[in-house]
Scaffold this active site. Structure first.
Site, short mmCIF file in Angstrom:
data_model
loop_
_atom_site.label_atom_id
_atom_site.label_comp_id
_atom_site.label_asym_id
_atom_site.label_seq_id
_atom_site.Cartn_x
_atom_site.Cartn_y
_atom_site.Cartn_z
N HIS A 1 19.99 23.15 -27.81
CA HIS A 1 19.69 22.07 -27.51
C HIS A 1 21.10 21.53 -27.34
CE1 HIS A 1 17.55 18.41 -26.73
NE2 HIS A 1 17.93 19.07 -25.34
N ARG A 2 21.84 21.34 -26.70
CA ARG A 2 23.59 19.97 -27.26
C ARG A 2 24.03 21.05 -27.38
NH1 ARG A 2 20.48 14.62 -27.36
NH2 ARG A 2 18.62 14.83 -26.30
N GLU B 1 22.37 24.98 -24.04
CA GLU B 1 21.91 23.82 -23.16
C GLU B 1 23.11 22.71 -23.56
OE1 GLU B 1 19.57 20.06 -22.07
OE2 GLU B 1 20.66 20.44 -23.38
N ASP C 1 25.02 19.14 -21.44
CA ASP C 1 24.11 17.58 -19.81
C ASP C 1 25.88 17.55 -19.24
OD1 ASP C 1 21.42 17.90 -21.50
OD2 ASP C 1 22.80 17.23 -23.19
N HIS D 1 26.02 13.21 -23.27
CA HIS D 1 24.55 13.37 -23.27
C HIS D 1 23.66 12.41 -22.32
CE1 HIS D 1 20.10 12.19 -23.74
NE2 HIS D 1 19.96 13.94 -23.31
N GLU E 1 22.14 21.26 -17.49
CA GLU E 1 22.13 20.55 -17.20
C GLU E 1 22.55 19.08 -15.92
OE1 GLU E 1 18.81 17.48 -19.39
OE2 GLU E 1 19.29 16.07 -17.81
N LYS F 1 22.77 15.90 -15.21
CA LYS F 1 22.28 14.72 -15.98
C LYS F 1 22.43 13.53 -14.65
CE LYS F 1 20.28 14.74 -19.96
NZ LYS F 1 19.08 14.39 -19.80
N ASP G 1 16.98 22.42 -30.97
CA ASP G 1 18.15 22.44 -31.90
C ASP G 1 18.42 22.95 -33.34
OD1 ASP G 1 18.29 19.96 -30.23
OD2 ASP G 1 16.92 18.73 -32.02
O1 G3P Z 1 17.19 20.48 -21.27
C1 G3P Z 1 16.04 20.11 -21.63
C2 G3P Z 1 16.18 19.10 -22.99
O2 G3P Z 1 17.92 18.88 -22.66
C3 G3P Z 1 15.89 17.91 -21.56
O3 G3P Z 1 15.89 16.21 -22.62
O4 G3P Z 1 17.13 14.50 -22.73
O5 G3P Z 1 17.55 16.56 -24.43
O6 G3P Z 1 18.94 15.99 -22.08
P1 G3P Z 1 17.18 16.19 -22.82
CA CA Z 2 19.57 18.18 -21.33
#
Ligand code: G3P
Ligand code: CA
Length: 241
Positions: free
Chosen positions: A6-7, A33, A35, A48, A108, A110, A229
């Site tokens: 995640h990120r 993942e 953004d 993000h 993602e 955004k 994470d």
């Molecule tokens: O893609 C899942 C998650 O990343 C969505 O929330 O705020 O972390 O971008 P956020």
């Molecule tokens: Ca995200």
């Protein structure tokens, strides 16, 4: 079950930076993942928030800076003790790097708080330019962005992100909209939601899985992927089974 960083490996490294992405590759993650937003001069960048303030040493909106201007800000500002400087990566740079790996990238879009006209097509063009079409999943809380992507290329995998409360008919919704995946928060999923997605041929990728308890539950429910994470911790557990 696939594990996405995640990120990037954001539990240890500055989120949405190349060190966090490299760590995900080295840990053996199935995917990353990240953004994306659009700069003032129309470049796709990885960060993000809609603003620079939380994770960099800059202030103001991403959309108000050119890519060259954004490159001067430190995306590792929250990690000064260990990393002196790390630039905000462009999506083009990331794609060039990812093309040499087996990683699947969950991009993602955004576009739910600031809408960036053209972001979907620019991101897709970069994916195509680097031959990543078969190694990508687009997702967004703005399902209009996913519909635009599907119009541009019906074969590009898309996942519907939804807020914490989830959807009662996620499988039907995604199948009707032509989306391939449902991306719920962990707090909203249960056997019914996963089963309903299965019935409609929709995959389930869950965020953000940062405890072993949550990881075990996703596995028992039969989720396709978790987004974490701490993906290295998830992988260590899954490999030990
Ligand atoms: O893609 C899942 C998650 O990343 C969505 O929330 O705020 O972390 O971008 P956020
Ligand atoms: Ca995200």
């Amino acid at each position: 079950m696939r594990v996405f960083a995640h990120r990037g490996c954001s539990g240890e490294y500055p989120e949405n930076t190349m060190p966090a992405f490299r760590k995900a590759r080295d840990a053996g993650c199935h995917g990353i993942e990240l953004d994306v937003h659009l700069t003032r001069d129309g470049e796709v960048v990885i960060i993000h928030d809609e603003t620079l303030d939380r994770v960099t040493d800059g202030t103001g909106r991403v959309r108000d800076y050119s890519l060259a201007e954004l490159k001067k800000f430190n995306a590792a500002a929250l990690h000064r003790d260990t990393i002196a400087f790390e630039p905000i990566p462009s999506f083009a740079e990331y794609c060039a790097w990812a093309a040499a790996t087996d990683l699947v990238t969950n991009v993602e879009i955004k576009s739910n708080l600031v809408y960036y006209p053209g972001l979907e097509e620019k991101a897709l063009n970069l994916v195509r330019k680097h031959g990543l079409e078969k190694k990508v999943i687009f997702s967004s809380f703005n399902h209009g962005s996913l519909t635009i992507l599907k119009k541009l290329d019906p074969s590009v995998p898309c996942g519907a992100l939804v807020p914490e409360r989830g959807l009662v008919n996620a499988g039907l919704y995604c199948a009707t909209m032509g989306f391939d995946y449902y991306h719920p928060a962990f707090s909203s999923i249960g056997p019914e939601a996963v089963e309903e997605c299965r019935r409609h041929g929709v995959g389930v990728n869950v965020w953000t899985i940062n405890t072993l308890q949550a990881l075990k539950r996703c596995r028992l429910l039969g989720c396709d992927s978790v987004i974490s994470d701490f993906p290295d911790v998830c992988l260590a557990y899954l490999r030990g089974l």
